[in-house]
Design an enzyme around this catalytic site. Structure first.
Site, mmCIF file in Angstrom:
data_model
loop_
_atom_site.group_PDB
_atom_site.id
_atom_site.type_symbol
_atom_site.label_atom_id
_atom_site.label_comp_id
_atom_site.label_asym_id
_atom_site.label_seq_id
_atom_site.Cartn_x
_atom_site.Cartn_y
_atom_site.Cartn_z
ATOM 1 C CE LYS A 92 7.645 -8.873 5.078
ATOM 2 N NZ LYS A 92 8.605 -7.765 5.232
ATOM 3 C CD1 TRP A 142 5.069 -2.517 2.531
ATOM 4 C CD2 TRP A 142 5.761 -3.091 0.478
ATOM 5 N NE1 TRP A 142 6.426 -2.743 2.595
ATOM 6 C CE2 TRP A 142 6.875 -3.099 1.350
ATOM 7 C CE3 TRP A 142 5.956 -3.406 -0.857
ATOM 8 C CZ2 TRP A 142 8.163 -3.423 0.917
ATOM 9 C CZ3 TRP A 142 7.240 -3.724 -1.301
ATOM 10 C CH2 TRP A 142 8.317 -3.728 -0.409
ATOM 11 C CG ASP A 180 0.710 -7.747 -0.064
ATOM 12 O OD1 ASP A 180 1.094 -8.788 0.509
ATOM 13 O OD2 ASP A 180 1.484 -6.814 -0.352
#
Length: 367
Positions: free
Chosen positions: A202, A109, A178
């Site tokens: 999430k 990511w 992030d």
């Protein structure tokens, strides 16, 4: 530890996202999808310009401020496009010509964020864990910040490999993070960051909305030479309503935040996260090598527990046993293989105990 038999309706879902939502939130959303009693319409039908939605968004914002102790120096935005859009928006706004941006790479990511940044400007790799196959976080060099850096970017938790920053570096350049997969799971020093972004799916709510926490004075320095829809300043000026916001998703976030408050806030979530992760890591570490953790112990994530079986041939059998036991969503990412148990806030301690018990029973049968 002996686990009592759970109710047949108990869900044991460990998917990496979208994640489970708390049962009380699901029930409330079901009712509100039919009729939001304060207005006599479904929450799916109300206008984003209505007072009802303004109250929903403002309540969500204030709950998030309380839960994360967000200072007045920072503003909260509700945007769309997921973290993937933020990969591009950050450099488009804050990486001017003649400056660089340092990216600390810890997994796929953070690599994706870096790949977008190099399309915009002079992004550089400030540190990387790739030589160790992402199995440990990189040691930051003394020169991790360049004199030309407009900001440094990190990913607080890597969902694929299962690593997590336990503390955050104090740097001379603005810090961007992030936090899609671990926001709201532990206290964070918001004032240490110039910008935090997190896809909701999430710990915050359903897919479709992204929370951005940004320093207001930094927004004033952002480039005006990008499309308005991609300017943080435009969204700030229009209170996240420059274009039609995802009304239902923001409403769901507000309901999740209310649930977190009733459960004891972020400190309670952090304590629960440690308890859940310990159940699984103990089952791995006491297995005499039957199970193998993917990430070195000091860098292990409390949100995404990744492991393999030493005997790879047994992995399909283990997955079948888990599915038969009602333990779903455990397949590891295709790039890592093995197994991944994602322990987001709505995943219960009981679910983790059930998985740990299965791991011990499976090891006993196949050792």
């Amino acid at each position: 530890m002996t686990v009592q038999q759970t109710d047949q309706k108990q869900k044991h879902y460990f998917g990496a996202g979208p994640s489970p939502l708390p049962q009380p939130v699901l029930e409330a959303l079901g009712r509100d999808a039919v009729e939001l009693t304060t207005v006599g319409l479904s929450v799916l039908e109300i206008s984003h310009r209505s007072k009802a939605y303004e109250q929903i968004q403002e309540t969500a914002k204030q709950r998030l401020r309380r839960l994360l102790n967000i200072p007045d120096t920072h503003e909260v935005l509700f945007l769309q496009g997921g973290a993937s859009l933020q990969f591009a928006m950050v450099p488009m706004n804050f990486l001017p010509e003649g400056r660089t941006a340092g990216y600390i790479l810890t997994g796929q990511w953070s690599e994706k964020a870096y790949d977008e940044a190099v399309r915009v400007g002079a992004a550089r790799v400030a540190a990387t864990g790739k030589p160790h196959e992402w199995r440990q976080l990189p040691v930051l060099p003394e020169n991790v910040v360049s004199a030309d850096d407009a900001y440094i970017h990190i990913t607080s938790n890597e969902t694929i490999v299962g690593s997590q920053w336990k503390t955050f570096p104090h740097l001379s350049a603005p810090l961007v993070a992030d936090m899609s997969s671990d926001i709201l799971s532990r206290p964070i020093p918001v004032d240490q960051f110039h910008l935090i972004y997190a896809g909701a799916q999430k710990n915050l709510g359903p897919a479709g909305v992204t929370v951005v926490i940004v320093r207001k004075d930094w927004v004033e320095e952002a480039s005006p030479n990008v499309p308005k829809i991609l300017q943080y300043g435009v969204h700030l000026k229009n209170d996240s309503k420059y274009n039609t916001p995802p009304v239902f998703a923001v409403h769901a976030v507000e309901r999740v935040l209310a649930w977190v408050e009733t459960e004891g806030g972020v400190p309670a979530m952090a304590k629960r996260a440690e308890e859940k992760a310990k159940l699984l890591y103990d089952a791995i570490d006491e297995s005499d090598g039957f199970y193998e953790g993917v990430v070195r112990k000091e860098d292990r994530s409390l949100m995404n527990v990744t492991f393999r079986l030493a005997n790879r041939d047994l992995e399909p059998t283990f997955l079948a046993a888990a599915n038969d036991a009602g333990l779903k969503g455990l397949s590891g990412h295709r790039s890592v293989g093995g197994f991944r148990a994602s322990l987001y806030n709505a995943v219960t301690v009981e679910s983790c105990a059930a998985l740990a018990e299965l791991m011990r029973a499976f090891r006993k049968r196949h050792s």
